[in-house]
Design a protein around this motif. Structure first.
Motif, PDB file in Angstrom:
ATOM      1  N   ALA A 196       0.829  -1.208   0.000  1.00 37.89           N
ATOM      2  CA  ALA A 196       0.000   0.000   0.000  1.00 37.89           C
ATOM      3  C   ALA A 196       0.863   1.259   0.000  1.00 37.89           C
ATOM      4  N   ILE A 197       1.953   1.238   0.780  1.00 34.03           N
ATOM      5  CA  ILE A 197       2.882   2.361   0.798  1.00 34.03           C
ATOM      6  C   ILE A 197       3.557   2.513  -0.556  1.00 34.03           C
ATOM      7  N   ASP A 198       3.984   1.403  -1.141  1.00 33.42           N
ATOM      8  CA  ASP A 198       4.675   1.450  -2.428  1.00 33.42           C
ATOM      9  C   ASP A 198       3.783   2.035  -3.520  1.00 33.42           C
ATOM     10  N   LEU A 199       2.521   1.669  -3.515  1.00 28.13           N
ATOM     11  CA  LEU A 199       1.597   2.183  -4.522  1.00 28.13           C
ATOM     12  C   LEU A 199       1.347   3.680  -4.363  1.00 28.13           C
ATOM     13  N   VAL A 200       1.243   4.165  -3.134  1.00 29.54           N
ATOM     14  CA  VAL A 200       1.030   5.604  -2.981  1.00 29.54           C
ATOM     15  C   VAL A 200       2.314   6.378  -3.278  1.00 29.54           C
ATOM     16  N   ARG A 201       3.463   5.730  -3.177  1.00 28.29           N
ATOM     17  CA  ARG A 201       4.703   6.398  -3.593  1.00 28.29           C
ATOM     18  C   ARG A 201       4.685   6.644  -5.103  1.00 28.29           C
ATOM     19  N   VAL A 202       4.137   5.716  -5.862  1.00 27.36           N
ATOM     20  CA  VAL A 202       3.967   5.941  -7.294  1.00 27.36           C
ATOM     21  C   VAL A 202       2.936   7.049  -7.521  1.00 27.36           C
ATOM     22  N   ALA A 203       1.868   7.034  -6.745  1.00 28.07           N
ATOM     23  CA  ALA A 203       0.820   8.044  -6.893  1.00 28.07           C
ATOM     24  C   ALA A 203       1.346   9.458  -6.683  1.00 28.07           C
ATOM     25  N   GLU A 204       2.237   9.640  -5.716  1.00 29.54           N
ATOM     26  CA  GLU A 204       2.718  10.988  -5.420  1.00 29.54           C
ATOM     27  C   GLU A 204       3.987  11.344  -6.193  1.00 29.54           C
ATOM     28  N   GLY A 205       4.436  10.440  -7.069  1.00 31.17           N
ATOM     29  CA  GLY A 205       5.585  10.744  -7.906  1.00 31.17           C
ATOM     30  C   GLY A 205       6.929  10.513  -7.264  1.00 31.17           C
ATOM     31  N   ALA A 206       6.968   9.899  -6.089  1.00 31.89           N
ATOM     32  CA  ALA A 206       8.244   9.606  -5.432  1.00 31.89           C
ATOM     33  C   ALA A 206       8.930   8.397  -6.053  1.00 31.89           C
ATOM     34  N   ALA A 207       8.162   7.517  -6.673  1.00 31.20           N
ATOM     35  CA  ALA A 207       8.700   6.352  -7.384  1.00 31.20           C
ATOM     36  C   ALA A 207       8.009   6.265  -8.738  1.00 31.20           C
ATOM     37  N   ASP A 208       8.668   5.584  -9.675  1.00 24.64           N
ATOM     38  CA  ASP A 208       8.145   5.488 -11.041  1.00 24.64           C
ATOM     39  C   ASP A 208       7.497   4.152 -11.355  1.00 24.64           C
ATOM     40  N   LEU A 209       7.770   3.144 -10.541  1.00 17.82           N
ATOM     41  CA  LEU A 209       7.171   1.830 -10.758  1.00 17.82           C
ATOM     42  C   LEU A 209       7.012   1.121  -9.433  1.00 17.82           C
ATOM     43  N   TYR A 210       5.883   0.433  -9.284  1.00 17.48           N
ATOM     44  CA  TYR A 210       5.760  -0.601  -8.266  1.00 17.48           C
ATOM     45  C   TYR A 210       5.226  -1.839  -8.956  1.00 17.48           C
ATOM     46  N   TYR A 211       5.894  -2.971  -8.703  1.00 17.06           N
ATOM     47  CA  TYR A 211       5.455  -4.235  -9.277  1.00 17.06           C
ATOM     48  C   TYR A 211       5.656  -5.346  -8.265  1.00 17.06           C
ATOM     49  N   GLU A 212       4.638  -6.182  -8.134  1.00 15.51           N
ATOM     50  CA  GLU A 212       4.767  -7.406  -7.352  1.00 15.51           C
ATOM     51  C   GLU A 212       3.936  -8.474  -8.019  1.00 15.51           C
ATOM     52  N   ARG A 213       4.495  -9.680  -8.067  1.00 19.49           N
ATOM     53  CA  ARG A 213       3.867 -10.742  -8.858  1.00 19.49           C
ATOM     54  C   ARG A 213       2.679 -11.382  -8.167  1.00 19.49           C
ATOM     55  N   HIS A 214       2.642 -11.356  -6.849  1.00 19.36           N
ATOM     56  CA  HIS A 214       1.456 -11.883  -6.172  1.00 19.36           C
ATOM     57  C   HIS A 214       1.186 -11.110  -4.894  1.00 19.36           C
ATOM     58  N   LEU A 215      -0.031 -10.596  -4.801  1.00 21.19           N
ATOM     59  CA  LEU A 215      -0.522  -9.936  -3.601  1.00 21.19           C
ATOM     60  C   LEU A 215      -1.949 -10.384  -3.359  1.00 21.19           C
ATOM     61  N   ASN A 216      -2.408 -10.235  -2.122  1.00 23.14           N
ATOM     62  CA  ASN A 216      -3.819 -10.412  -1.839  1.00 23.14           C
ATOM     63  C   ASN A 216      -4.556  -9.103  -2.105  1.00 23.14           C
ATOM     64  N   ALA A 217      -5.856  -9.217  -2.293  1.00 23.17           N
ATOM     65  CA  ALA A 217      -6.659  -8.048  -2.665  1.00 23.17           C
ATOM     66  C   ALA A 217      -6.530  -6.920  -1.644  1.00 23.17           C
ATOM     67  N   TRP A 218      -6.521  -7.276  -0.343  1.00 27.71           N
ATOM     68  CA  TRP A 218      -6.484  -6.228   0.675  1.00 27.71           C
ATOM     69  C   TRP A 218      -5.163  -5.471   0.689  1.00 27.71           C
ATOM     70  N   ASP A 219      -4.114  -6.074   0.121  1.00 25.72           N
ATOM     71  CA  ASP A 219      -2.833  -5.379   0.054  1.00 25.72           C
ATOM     72  C   ASP A 219      -2.831  -4.284  -1.007  1.00 25.72           C
ATOM     73  N   MET A 220      -3.538  -4.494  -2.106  1.00 29.52           N
ATOM     74  CA  MET A 220      -3.330  -3.665  -3.291  1.00 29.52           C
ATOM     75  C   MET A 220      -4.479  -2.767  -3.716  1.00 29.52           C
ATOM     76  N   LEU A 221      -5.731  -3.127  -3.418  1.00 29.06           N
ATOM     77  CA  LEU A 221      -6.842  -2.457  -4.082  1.00 29.06           C
ATOM     78  C   LEU A 221      -6.914  -0.962  -3.797  1.00 29.06           C
ATOM     79  N   ALA A 222      -6.747  -0.564  -2.551  1.00 28.73           N
ATOM     80  CA  ALA A 222      -6.830   0.861  -2.221  1.00 28.73           C
ATOM     81  C   ALA A 222      -5.705   1.638  -2.890  1.00 28.73           C
TER      82      ALA A 222
END
Length: 269
Positions: A196-222
């Motif tokens: 969740a932190i990694d995805l919002v880092r992409v959202a705010e422009g602090a990172a350019d990519l987040y990728y993970e091959r397997h997550l559960n829905a509660w980890d990623m959807l928000a």
């Protein structure tokens, strides 16, 4: 907008989720600060997969806060389970990054998504590193404590910063090969241990990519909705599949689409 929920209904839920996430996140942070290591009552669910009393207390507080206001909604939490329904479902990870939380490494989050009609309509993430809340409503942009955030405009891979997650459910050799490929393109990379932190880092422009091959829905959807509403390119399986089986997610700044297209090919997204 999902026909079962008009704009006012979605907005009302988002406002409550923001309040609940902030309160729950701050209480979890206070509990961690004030606890002796033994007080956390750590249980091992698998290799490097832990749960604490704080996870359970935080999830219960989130459940109570949401369902008190919206008793007809369904609830699916990492710790207590639950299922999605034909109406709306809250999908919650009370502490995403539990290992970080246990060790006092502050890259952890509270993640709350609201799903209806097979789409994520609301995403809320409490960022413990900054004591701030990111949120998005589908079609309405992404915000950090009410201020709009945007994905980075990076176009040169030599200037890119990427975050790679890794699940023990997937091949570590593949993870190393991907890291090597990105390194050879001149990209710098990180692994922080909280999707969740990694995805919002992409959202705010602090990172350019987040990728993970397997997550559960509660980890990623928000976080995925927040990144998408911030202008990032986001790809993942259908929400209904994620709710049952989990799966991959990729979110990246739009100027680097050509650099990351091979990942989409790997995952068939």
């Amino acid at each position: 907008m999902n026909p079962a929920f008009d704009a006012a209904a979605i907005r009302a839920r988002a406002e409550v989720a923001i309040t609940v996430a902030l309160k729950a996140g701050r209480e979890a942070a206070r509990f961690r600060r004030d606890s002796n290591p033994g007080t956390l009552a750590v249980e091992n669910k698998g290799l490097q997969d832990f749960v604490t009393i704080a996870d359970r207390k935080t999830e219960q507080a989130i459940r109570d806060g949401l369902l008190l206001r919206f008793p007809g909604d369904m609830f699916m939490g990492e710790e207590s389970g639950g299922r999605s329904g034909e109406g709306g479902t809250w999908v919650v990870d009370p502490i995403d990054g539990t290992t970080n939380y246990i060790r006092g490494f502050r890259h952890w989050a509270v993640s709350i998504a609201f799903v209806a009609g097979g789409k994520v309509e609301i995403g809320v993430v409490y960022d413990a590193t900054e004591d701030k809340v990111f949120h998005a409503i589908r079609g309405g942009g992404a915000f950090k404590d009410g201020v709009p955030v945007h994905a980075a405009a990076t176009a040169d891979p030599a200037n890119a910063l990427v975050i790679l997650g890794h699940s023990r459910k997937t091949s570590f050799d593949d993870h190393l090969a991907l890291s090597k490929r990105l390194h050879e393109r001149g990209m710098d990379y990180r692994r922080t241990g909280a999707a969740a932190i990694d995805l919002v880092r992409v959202a705010e422009g602090a990172a350019d990519l987040y990728y993970e091959r397997h997550l559960n829905a509660w980890d990623m959807l928000a976080g995925a909705l927040i990144a998408e509403e911030a202008g990032a390119i986001v790809a993942m399986p259908a929400v209904d599949r994620l709710l049952t089986d989990g799966g991959p997610v990729i979110a990246h700044s739009p100027g680097l689409s050509g650099e990351f297209a091979f990942i989409l090919d790997i995952e068939g997204l």
